[in-house]
Scaffold this motif. Structure first.
Motif, PDB file in Angstrom:
ATOM      1  N   LEU A 162       0.882  -1.162   0.000  1.00  0.00           N
ATOM      2  CA  LEU A 162       0.000   0.000   0.000  1.00  0.00           C
ATOM      3  C   LEU A 162       0.917   1.209   0.000  1.00  0.00           C
ATOM      4  N   ILE A 163       0.805   2.045  -1.016  1.00  0.00           N
ATOM      5  CA  ILE A 163       1.654   3.230  -1.146  1.00  0.00           C
ATOM      6  C   ILE A 163       0.750   4.448  -1.063  1.00  0.00           C
ATOM      7  N   GLN A 164       1.127   5.399  -0.205  1.00  0.00           N
ATOM      8  CA  GLN A 164       0.340   6.615  -0.024  1.00  0.00           C
ATOM      9  C   GLN A 164       1.250   7.834  -0.090  1.00  0.00           C
ATOM     10  N   VAL A 165       0.729   8.910  -0.698  1.00  0.00           N
ATOM     11  CA  VAL A 165       1.441  10.188  -0.749  1.00  0.00           C
ATOM     12  C   VAL A 165       0.587  11.228  -0.050  1.00  0.00           C
ATOM     13  N   TYR A 166       1.198  11.907   0.922  1.00  0.00           N
ATOM     14  CA  TYR A 166       0.528  12.960   1.681  1.00  0.00           C
ATOM     15  C   TYR A 166       1.195  14.286   1.374  1.00  0.00           C
ATOM     16  N   LYS A 167       0.393  15.326   1.266  1.00  0.00           N
ATOM     17  CA  LYS A 167       0.935  16.681   1.147  1.00  0.00           C
ATOM     18  C   LYS A 167       0.983  17.266   2.548  1.00  0.00           C
ATOM     19  N   MET A 168       2.161  17.742   2.926  1.00  0.00           N
ATOM     20  CA  MET A 168       2.328  18.326   4.255  1.00  0.00           C
ATOM     21  C   MET A 168       1.758  19.731   4.269  1.00  0.00           C
ATOM     22  N   GLY A 169       1.138  20.091   5.379  1.00  0.00           N
ATOM     23  CA  GLY A 169       0.514  21.400   5.514  1.00  0.00           C
ATOM     24  C   GLY A 169       1.530  22.524   5.532  1.00  0.00           C
ATOM     25  N   ASP A 170       1.060  23.730   5.188  1.00  0.00           N
ATOM     26  CA  ASP A 170       1.932  24.897   5.203  1.00  0.00           C
ATOM     27  C   ASP A 170       1.771  25.647   6.522  1.00  0.00           C
ATOM     28  N   LYS A 171       2.289  26.863   6.595  1.00  0.00           N
ATOM     29  CA  LYS A 171       2.250  27.645   7.830  1.00  0.00           C
ATOM     30  C   LYS A 171       0.823  27.990   8.253  1.00  0.00           C
ATOM     31  N   GLU A 172      -0.062  28.192   7.284  1.00  0.00           N
ATOM     32  CA  GLU A 172      -1.434  28.575   7.598  1.00  0.00           C
ATOM     33  C   GLU A 172      -2.253  27.400   8.117  1.00  0.00           C
ATOM     34  N   ARG A 173      -2.013  26.235   7.566  1.00  0.00           N
ATOM     35  CA  ARG A 173      -2.810  25.072   7.925  1.00  0.00           C
ATOM     36  C   ARG A 173      -1.882  23.887   8.150  1.00  0.00           C
TER      37      ARG A 173
END
Length: 135
Positions: free
Chosen positions: A69-80
Motif C-alpha cells: 500500500l503506497i500513499q502520498v501525503y501533502k504536508m501542511g503549510d504555515k497557515e494550515r
C-alpha cells in the motif's frame, strides 16, 4: 526474463554498496529518470510540477502477500498544519520484483510531500517513508 533478473540483481548490488545504510530496513528512493543500473547512484527529492517522479521501494526480505500500500501525503503549510492524502495505490509485486517495487507518479501542485509504504503482511506498521518536494 533473464535481462530483468540481471538488472534486479545489479540494482540491489549497487544499492547495497552505494548507500551507507542498514540493510535490515526498507527504503524509498526518488529519481527524475527510470531506475536502471546507470541511474541508481543519482537520486533527488526535488521536482518540478508535472514532472514524472520515479520511485523505488526496497525491502530487506520478501513480502509474503506480495502486496504494498503506497500513499502520498501533502504536508501542511504555515497557515494550515496537518496532512492531506493526495494519492494512494495498492500494488501487487511481480515474481521478479520480490525485493523491490518501482513506478512513477505525476503531481502538479507545489509543496512538500511524504510517501509512505506499507506491506500488506503487517498493514499497521510503516515499512518505509521518505519526503520529496515540488518547487
Amino acid at each position: 526474463m533473464i535481462k530483468k533478473l540481471l538488472l534486479t540483481i545489479t540494482m540491489l548490488f549497487v544499492m547495497a554498496f552505494t548507500c551507507a545504510c542498514d540493510s535490515s530496513q526498507s527504503y524509498i528512493v526518488f529519481n527524475k529518470h527510470p531506475f536502471t543500473s546507470e541511474t541508481m547512484t543519482s537520486s533527488t527529492n526535488v521536482f518540478s510540477p508535472g514532472e514524472r517522479i520515479y520511485y523505488l521501494i526496497t525491502t530487506p526480505q520478501t513480502v509474503e502477500t506480495k502486496r504494498f500500500l503506497i500513499q502520498v501525503y501533502k504536508m501542511g503549510d504555515k497557515e494550515r498544519l496537518g496532512y492531506d492524502l493526495v494519492w494512494g495505490k495498492q500494488v501487487k509485486i511481480r515474481d521478479e520484483q520480490v525485493y523491490y517495487y518501482t513506478d512513477y507518479i505525476v503531481l502538479n501542485e507545489r509543496g512538500a510531500y511524504v510517501m509512505n509504504a506499507y506491506s500488506k503482511d503487517n498493514p499497521t506498521q510503516l515499512l518505509s517513508s521518505n519526503e520529496f518536494y515540488i518547487k
